[in-house]
Design a protein around this motif. Structure first.
Motif, short mmCIF file in Angstrom:
data_model
loop_
_atom_site.label_atom_id
_atom_site.label_comp_id
_atom_site.label_asym_id
_atom_site.label_seq_id
_atom_site.Cartn_x
_atom_site.Cartn_y
_atom_site.Cartn_z
N GLN A 1 -42.13 -53.47 95.95
CA GLN A 1 -41.55 -52.36 95.21
C GLN A 1 -42.11 -52.28 93.80
OE1 GLN A 1 -37.39 -53.22 95.64
NE2 GLN A 1 -37.33 -52.48 97.75
N THR A 2 -42.35 -53.40 93.17
CA THR A 2 -42.93 -53.40 91.83
C THR A 2 -44.34 -52.83 91.86
OG1 THR A 2 -41.63 -55.33 91.23
CG2 THR A 2 -43.55 -54.87 89.88
N ARG A 3 -45.11 -53.19 92.86
CA ARG A 3 -46.46 -52.65 92.97
C ARG A 3 -46.44 -51.15 93.26
NH1 ARG A 3 -49.85 -57.52 95.86
NH2 ARG A 3 -49.86 -58.83 94.01
N MET A 4 -45.46 -50.69 94.04
CA MET A 4 -45.36 -49.26 94.30
C MET A 4 -45.06 -48.50 93.00
SD MET A 4 -43.46 -49.29 98.07
CE MET A 4 -42.24 -48.20 97.54
N VAL A 5 -44.16 -49.02 92.20
CA VAL A 5 -43.83 -48.38 90.92
C VAL A 5 -45.05 -48.39 90.00
CG1 VAL A 5 -42.42 -48.58 88.83
CG2 VAL A 5 -41.37 -48.84 91.08
#
Length: 170
Positions: A53-57
């Motif tokens: 999720q952090t990489r998606m953001v």
């Protein structure tokens, strides 16, 4: 010094654990440890979701920054002067390296992330980006509305994140 009768009495009053008590203690400790390990393994299995999720953001932010730095419209001059009055989505059929306005990103679909620093590319392999741009007259102080830019990031595990930003005509 103690007499043999006193020694026998002394040892008779010392109480030790029996084999049955020892087995019960081992069973109780093993049940507690197995429950604790099960909870720990569940939590560690979920920790990869946070990284994804952090990489998606991060990817969505990267694309949003790039898109918002472009001009409002093809007919808008550099620095915003002269401004183009109205909202339209044009297709200039340009290569990605020649994108110069917000509309050029409309229709970007299942694109691998583009990085200025290629050392980051390995961290984001398997992620894809899709972008759509549309006019939205419901927001902004400008009577001509704004352009809504929706960025969809698809992670390696198929999880999707949808992010929307607005670009005003200024």
């Amino acid at each position: 010094m103690k007499t043999p009768g006193q020694i026998h009495t002394y040892y008779h009053h010392v109480r030790a654990m029996t084999l049955v008590e020892l087995v019960i203690v081992i069973v109780i400790i093993s049940l507690a440890m197995s429950a604790g390990l099960a909870a720990f393994s569940f939590l560690t299995g979920r920790s990869s979701d946070v990284l994804i999720q952090t990489r998606m953001v991060d990817l969505a932010q990267l694309y949003a920054d790039e898109i918002l730095s472009k001009r409002w419209d093809e007919d808008t001059g550099n620095g915003g002067v002269p401004t183009y009055v109205g909202c339209r989505i044009t297709d200039d059929v340009e290569n990605r390296d020649k994108y110069d306005d917000v509309d050029d990103y409309n229709g970007v679909s299942n694109e691998a992330p583009a990085f200025a620093d290629q050392s980051l590319a390995a961290l984001y392999s398997g992620y894809t980006i899709s972008v759509s741009v549309s006019c939205d007259n419901s927001v902004g102080a400008n009577t001509n509305g704004a352009k809504r830019i929706e960025i969809v990031v698809t992670a390696v595990n198929g999880q999707q994140g949808r992010f929307a930003v607005y670009r005003g005509n200024f």
